[in-house]
Design a protein around this motif. Sequence first.
Motif, PDB file in Angstrom:
ATOM      1  N   ASP A 142       0.825  -1.205   0.000  1.00  0.00           N
ATOM      2  CA  ASP A 142       0.000   0.000   0.000  1.00  0.00           C
ATOM      3  C   ASP A 142       0.861   1.257   0.000  1.00  0.00           C
ATOM      4  N   ILE A 198      -6.863   2.768   2.461  1.00  0.00           N
ATOM      5  CA  ILE A 198      -7.657   2.516   1.267  1.00  0.00           C
ATOM      6  C   ILE A 198      -9.139   2.811   1.450  1.00  0.00           C
ATOM      7  N   GLN A 210     -14.643  -0.097  -1.026  1.00  0.00           N
ATOM      8  CA  GLN A 210     -14.174  -1.436  -0.663  1.00  0.00           C
ATOM      9  C   GLN A 210     -14.252  -2.397  -1.842  1.00  0.00           C
ATOM     10  N   SER A 259     -11.180  -2.849  -4.202  1.00  0.00           N
ATOM     11  CA  SER A 259      -9.885  -3.297  -3.675  1.00  0.00           C
ATOM     12  C   SER A 259      -9.228  -4.351  -4.565  1.00  0.00           C
ATOM     13  N   CYS A 308     -10.434  -9.438   2.760  1.00  0.00           N
ATOM     14  CA  CYS A 308     -10.243  -8.339   1.816  1.00  0.00           C
ATOM     15  C   CYS A 308      -9.061  -8.700   0.922  1.00  0.00           C
ATOM     16  N   GLU A 339      -6.807  -5.162   3.890  1.00  0.00           N
ATOM     17  CA  GLU A 339      -6.985  -3.861   4.532  1.00  0.00           C
ATOM     18  C   GLU A 339      -7.363  -3.981   6.002  1.00  0.00           C
TER      19      GLU A 339
END
Length: 221
Positions: free
Chosen positions: A14, A99, A127, A130, A177, A181
């Motif tokens: 990230d 995020i 979301q 992602s 996820c 995340e």
Amino acid sequence: MAKKIALSWSGGKDSCMALKKLVDANHQVVSLITTVPKELERTFAHGEKTEMIQRQSNSLSIPLHFIRCSFDDYTESFIQDLIQLKNQHHLDSVAFGDIYLEGHREWGENVAAAAGLEALFPLWCQQQDSLSLLSSFIQSGHKAAVIRIREDSLDDSWLGKELDDDFFNNIQKQTVCPLGENGEYHTFVYDGPLFQSPVSFTRGQVLSEGASKRLEIHPLV
């Protein structure tokens, strides 16, 4: 207008994606920021040795600033060091690799405001986006390996996995996820277009740490 920016840097995918977004937008990232417990030489974020983060910084040719703090004074120390960096580098902004978690964004906005800086979130998305963001990282040419997993989310077999097409396909079969995340997994980025040379390392033992397991990584000379 190009901005002078300090980037919160965990050493994972990230942070790397956020850096790439900022560089592609012609901003100047003048400092990477990594928090470190006062009593340890390992990062707060993922538990890597500080030497590994320093080697990333060297390869990226971006100065690294360690914020040495404790859990009790984490936010206060972050703000104080941001103010120092602001004065040193004439910063406009501080950027974060978060995020879609609103609580994380709120914290980042609050510490930035306290330091008199703009808060930037280059990766911010919904979301459901992602998976697309994970694909973008893999296609970017950067290389990362999983170094930490949450035991209630992924088993030990995920430790050491490379973020590649197989990872992309298999992570979708898990009830997590895709970007981790929520802390399902963490990574270490060691090569790619932003790096002048690979940050080489060897894989060591797997260590249990509370509800997570961490793959120890050792720098190669």
